[in-house]
Write a protein that holds these residues in place. Structure first.
Motif, PDB file in Angstrom:
ATOM      1  N   LEU A 324       0.833  -1.160   0.042  1.00 12.73           N
ATOM      2  CA  LEU A 324       0.046  -0.055   0.182  1.00 12.73           C
ATOM      3  C   LEU A 324       0.810   1.355  -0.108  1.00 12.73           C
ATOM      4  CD1 LEU A 324      -2.638  -1.037   2.625  1.00 12.73           C
ATOM      5  CD2 LEU A 324      -3.102  -0.732  -0.005  1.00 12.73           C
ATOM      6  N   LEU A 325       2.258   1.143   0.618  1.00 13.28           N
ATOM      7  CA  LEU A 325       2.914   2.269   0.670  1.00 13.28           C
ATOM      8  C   LEU A 325       3.369   2.648  -0.759  1.00 13.28           C
ATOM      9  CD1 LEU A 325       4.958   4.246   1.979  1.00 13.28           C
ATOM     10  CD2 LEU A 325       6.424   2.483   2.660  1.00 13.28           C
ATOM     11  N   VAL A 326       3.697   1.729  -1.250  1.00 12.96           N
ATOM     12  CA  VAL A 326       4.442   1.725  -2.690  1.00 12.96           C
ATOM     13  C   VAL A 326       3.191   2.227  -3.621  1.00 12.96           C
ATOM     14  CG1 VAL A 326       5.396   0.708  -4.935  1.00 12.96           C
ATOM     15  CG2 VAL A 326       6.164  -0.108  -2.493  1.00 12.96           C
ATOM     16  N   SER A 327       2.125   1.796  -3.698  1.00 15.73           N
ATOM     17  CA  SER A 327       1.088   2.104  -4.350  1.00 15.73           C
ATOM     18  C   SER A 327       0.739   3.582  -4.131  1.00 15.73           C
ATOM     19  CB  SER A 327      -0.304   1.205  -4.094  1.00 15.73           C
ATOM     20  OG  SER A 327       0.059   0.072  -4.283  1.00 15.73           O
ATOM     21  N   ALA A 328       0.604   4.105  -2.974  1.00 18.33           N
ATOM     22  CA  ALA A 328       0.462   5.456  -2.491  1.00 18.33           C
ATOM     23  C   ALA A 328       1.559   6.483  -2.969  1.00 18.33           C
ATOM     24  CB  ALA A 328       0.473   5.676  -0.833  1.00 18.33           C
ATOM     25  N   LEU A 329       2.856   6.114  -3.156  1.00 19.21           N
ATOM     26  CA  LEU A 329       4.092   6.499  -3.561  1.00 19.21           C
ATOM     27  C   LEU A 329       3.908   6.799  -5.150  1.00 19.21           C
ATOM     28  CD1 LEU A 329       6.682   5.338  -1.458  1.00 19.21           C
ATOM     29  CD2 LEU A 329       5.912   7.516  -1.165  1.00 19.21           C
ATOM     30  N   LEU A 330       3.284   5.816  -5.808  1.00 27.08           N
ATOM     31  CA  LEU A 330       3.140   5.856  -7.380  1.00 27.08           C
ATOM     32  C   LEU A 330       1.898   6.695  -7.843  1.00 27.08           C
ATOM     33  CD1 LEU A 330       4.519   2.338  -8.173  1.00 27.08           C
ATOM     34  CD2 LEU A 330       5.823   4.500  -8.228  1.00 27.08           C
ATOM     35  N   SER A 331       1.051   6.695  -6.642  1.00 26.22           N
ATOM     36  CA  SER A 331      -0.387   7.464  -7.417  1.00 26.22           C
ATOM     37  C   SER A 331       0.058   8.849  -7.637  1.00 26.22           C
ATOM     38  CB  SER A 331      -1.380   7.383  -6.179  1.00 26.22           C
ATOM     39  OG  SER A 331      -0.775   8.050  -5.109  1.00 26.22           O
ATOM     40  N   THR A 332      -0.937   9.514  -8.390  1.00 28.39           N
ATOM     41  CA  THR A 332      -0.815  10.920  -8.922  1.00 28.39           C
ATOM     42  C   THR A 332      -2.105  11.547  -8.374  1.00 28.39           C
ATOM     43  OG1 THR A 332       0.712  10.310 -10.629  1.00 28.39           O
ATOM     44  CG2 THR A 332      -0.431  12.293 -10.490  1.00 28.39           C
ATOM     45  N   PRO A 333      -2.144  12.447  -7.270  1.00 28.43           N
ATOM     46  CA  PRO A 333      -1.192  12.900  -6.618  1.00 28.43           C
ATOM     47  C   PRO A 333      -0.587  11.904  -5.734  1.00 28.43           C
ATOM     48  CG  PRO A 333      -2.901  14.073  -6.070  1.00 28.43           C
ATOM     49  CD  PRO A 333      -3.440  13.199  -7.256  1.00 28.43           C
ATOM     50  N   VAL A 336      -0.236  11.188   0.455  1.00 28.71           N
ATOM     51  CA  VAL A 336       0.571  11.339   1.529  1.00 28.71           C
ATOM     52  C   VAL A 336      -0.072  10.977   2.789  1.00 28.71           C
ATOM     53  CG1 VAL A 336       1.449  13.021   3.130  1.00 28.71           C
ATOM     54  CG2 VAL A 336       0.995  13.867   0.562  1.00 28.71           C
ATOM     55  N   SER A 337      -1.370  11.014   3.215  1.00 28.15           N
ATOM     56  CA  SER A 337      -1.933  10.325   4.302  1.00 28.15           C
ATOM     57  C   SER A 337      -1.840   8.779   4.444  1.00 28.15           C
ATOM     58  CB  SER A 337      -3.425  10.693   4.490  1.00 28.15           C
ATOM     59  OG  SER A 337      -4.165  10.009   3.318  1.00 28.15           O
ATOM     60  N   VAL A 338      -1.932   7.953   3.247  1.00 29.65           N
ATOM     61  CA  VAL A 338      -1.575   6.681   3.215  1.00 29.65           C
ATOM     62  C   VAL A 338      -0.286   6.252   3.451  1.00 29.65           C
ATOM     63  CG1 VAL A 338      -1.844   4.853   1.763  1.00 29.65           C
ATOM     64  CG2 VAL A 338      -3.804   6.396   1.700  1.00 29.65           C
ATOM     65  N   VAL A 339       0.565   7.091   2.831  1.00 33.00           N
ATOM     66  CA  VAL A 339       2.203   7.027   2.935  1.00 33.00           C
ATOM     67  C   VAL A 339       2.473   6.850   4.256  1.00 33.00           C
ATOM     68  CG1 VAL A 339       4.494   7.952   2.621  1.00 33.00           C
ATOM     69  CG2 VAL A 339       2.809   7.744   0.558  1.00 33.00           C
ATOM     70  N   ARG A 340       2.290   8.039   5.054  1.00 33.40           N
ATOM     71  CA  ARG A 340       2.205   8.265   6.463  1.00 33.40           C
ATOM     72  C   ARG A 340       1.879   7.175   7.515  1.00 33.40           C
ATOM     73  NH1 ARG A 340      -0.025  12.927   6.916  1.00 33.40           N
ATOM     74  NH2 ARG A 340      -2.144  12.025   7.756  1.00 33.40           N
ATOM     75  N   VAL A 341       0.467   6.645   7.425  1.00 36.78           N
ATOM     76  CA  VAL A 341       0.206   5.595   8.141  1.00 36.78           C
ATOM     77  C   VAL A 341       0.715   4.232   7.948  1.00 36.78           C
ATOM     78  CG1 VAL A 341      -1.835   4.169   8.501  1.00 36.78           C
ATOM     79  CG2 VAL A 341      -2.267   6.457   8.349  1.00 36.78           C
ATOM     80  N   THR A 342       1.026   3.972   6.631  1.00 30.98           N
ATOM     81  CA  THR A 342       1.544   2.751   6.256  1.00 30.98           C
ATOM     82  C   THR A 342       3.019   2.637   6.557  1.00 30.98           C
ATOM     83  OG1 THR A 342       2.181   3.510   3.876  1.00 30.98           O
ATOM     84  CG2 THR A 342       0.201   2.165   4.265  1.00 30.98           C
ATOM     85  N   LEU A 343       3.741   3.764   6.407  1.00 24.29           N
ATOM     86  CA  LEU A 343       5.454   3.947   6.829  1.00 24.29           C
ATOM     87  C   LEU A 343       5.344   3.774   8.413  1.00 24.29           C
ATOM     88  CD1 LEU A 343       8.111   4.284   5.911  1.00 24.29           C
ATOM     89  CD2 LEU A 343       7.815   6.877   6.050  1.00 24.29           C
ATOM     90  N   SER A 344       4.541   4.685   9.075  1.00 26.67           N
ATOM     91  CA  SER A 344       4.515   4.335  10.239  1.00 26.67           C
ATOM     92  C   SER A 344       4.216   3.146  11.204  1.00 26.67           C
ATOM     93  CB  SER A 344       3.327   5.490  10.963  1.00 26.67           C
ATOM     94  OG  SER A 344       3.407   5.318  12.314  1.00 26.67           O
ATOM     95  N   SER A 345       3.215   2.392  10.276  1.00 25.06           N
ATOM     96  CA  SER A 345       2.862   0.969  10.943  1.00 25.06           C
ATOM     97  C   SER A 345       4.258   0.052  10.713  1.00 25.06           C
ATOM     98  CB  SER A 345       1.835   0.552  10.029  1.00 25.06           C
ATOM     99  OG  SER A 345       1.458  -0.948  10.194  1.00 25.06           O
TER     100      SER A 345
END
Length: 422
Positions: A324-333, A336-345
């Motif tokens: 989910l982190l990679v998917s969020a990073l590759l999405s446009t735009p 950010v919220s998904v990146v923050r939550v998944t990375l934190s997890s």
């Protein structure tokens, strides 16, 4: 999406907390019991035992083990030593015989492994030494050393009614490096805060490969040693739990063994253990679950949690969050919220895992401080490297899931006498 991630992570955390919180209670039980420890009552009878050692190319260490058995503070006429020289290509048999052991030579390239060697020994002893009147068998590995009161202390627990008993497992080479220290600390923790706590609370302990005693009638009832999975010790322990056979623990019977010092040795050993746990879970998981549900057996629950592939659940959680982190990073735009939550997890999973292991390692080092044979500085250092050692189980668990693993001997080269540990 954000609600799904948060809910999923909360579910994984809750499952681990519910399933394994009892092991924190084990720590409390052991620490509380230390405040009012009562010695085991003296045995009313000195029972007759045979010590059995499976050895494959163990000439470097076998004589010191046999000597430590012969030096026991226990009547010599009540303790015999048998060595199975299993598929040896060196002079292990001759060295063991000179040290005072009765030696069986076994050559079988089809049925390979310690379990088969033990069964071979049991069958021969039952047939050729039936008149000896043995009441129990000690099982040791060739690299072991025994404290001089080992047999006398185990006899106390045996005399109290336990028919299967395991002992306190220390290390000959804790201070070799962080690898040997990690393995040694794991077994010290298992002795102090698993088996010791189980004994205190009256539930089943678990046999740990070496340094245990089995009543002869337990094996006769099973037709010998019929445990041939890659981890025959936990297979036997779980069979005992399923059949209602109590497994006890003797904290005052001290055994020393050699831990791997290279990463390759440690990898191969733990790869076999991991595969063996998968095998045991596949064979006994349903039976253990039935014991929990139908008999409300806490021993079955404890053994189920011991062999359950919890590491895979952790990896699955990390994998989902990483995806989910990679998917969020590759999405446009970028989400950010998904990146923050998944990375934190992901970071909190590894951080929490490290701190949990650090806690278990620290409390073990503190309580067993005087029993650990190394300097104070190394005790502290290896407390912090212990979680890193356990982290290396992650790739091992993955590889073991897919690779075919066969039993292979671990070379033992550290020859020490028991006098060095007294």
């Amino acid at each position: 999406m954000l609600q799904f991630i948060q809910g999923f992570n909360l579910l994984i955390f809750a499952l681990f907390t519910v399933f394994y919180a009892y092991q924190l209670f084990y720590v409390v039980a052991a620490l509380w019991h230390d405040r009012k420890r009562m010695p085991m009552p003296e045995a009313k009878k000195q029972h007759k035992f045979a010590a059995i050692i499976s050895a494959r190319n163990e000439r470097a260490v076998i004589s010191e083990l046999v000597r430590s058995i012969k030096m026991q503070n226990y009547p010599a006429e009540l303790l015999d030593v048998f060595v199975v020289a299993d598929n040896c290509t060196d002079d292990t048999a001759e060295v063991a015989e000179r040290a005072g052991a009765i030696v069986f030579k076994r050559f079988n390239r089809t049925e390979v492994g310690k379990g088969y060697a033990l069964d071979y020994a049991f069958q021969r002893i039952e047939k050729e030494y039936a008149s000896a009147g043995y009441e129990g068998y000690f099982i040791f590995d060739a690299d072991n050393l025994l404290d001089r009161n080992y047999v006398a202390e185990m006899n106390k627990v045996f005399d109290s009614g336990y028919r299967v008993i395991t002992s306190y497992r220390n290390s000959k080479n804790f201070d070799s490096n962080w690898i040997s220290a990690g393995s040694a600390l794991w077994f010290l923790r298992e002795s102090k805060f698993l088996n010791n706590s189980r004994m205190i609370l009256g539930t089943n302990c678990a046999v740990s490969g070496t340094g245990f005693l089995v009543a002869c009638d337990v094996l006769r009832a099973r037709g010998g040693w019929k445990y041939h999975l890659l981890t025959e010790d936990i297979q036997f322990s779980i069979d005992c739990a399923c059949e209602g056979e109590r497994v006890g623990y003797c904290s005052t019977a001290v055994l020393y063994d050699e831990q791997p010092v290279t990463f390759e040795q440690s990898w191969n050993q733990r790869l076999r253990w991991s595969k063996g746990f998968y095998q045991v879970f596949a064979r006994y998981g349903r039976k253990l679950f039935g014991g929990v549900v139908k008999r409300r057996s806490f021993s079955c629950y404890d053994m189920l949690m011991t062999v359950a592939p919890a590491m895979l659940l952790t990896l699955a959680s990390v994998a989902v969050n990483a995806f989910l982190l990679v998917s969020a990073l590759l999405s446009t735009p970028v989400a950010v919220s998904v990146v923050r939550v998944t990375l934190s997890s992901i970071l909190s999973s590894f951080g929490g895992f490290y701190l949990t292991l650090l806690f278990f390692g620290a409390v073990t080092v503190i309580t067993e401080w005087k029993h650990i044979n190394t300097t104070a500085a190394r005790k502290v250092l290896y407390t912090f490297t212990f979680p890193l050692f356990i982290f290396t189980y992650i790739p091992i668990a993955i590889v073991a899931l897919f690779r075919k693993i066969e039993w292979k001997p671990i070379a033992h080269t550290i020859s020490k006498s028991i006098e060095e540990f007294q």
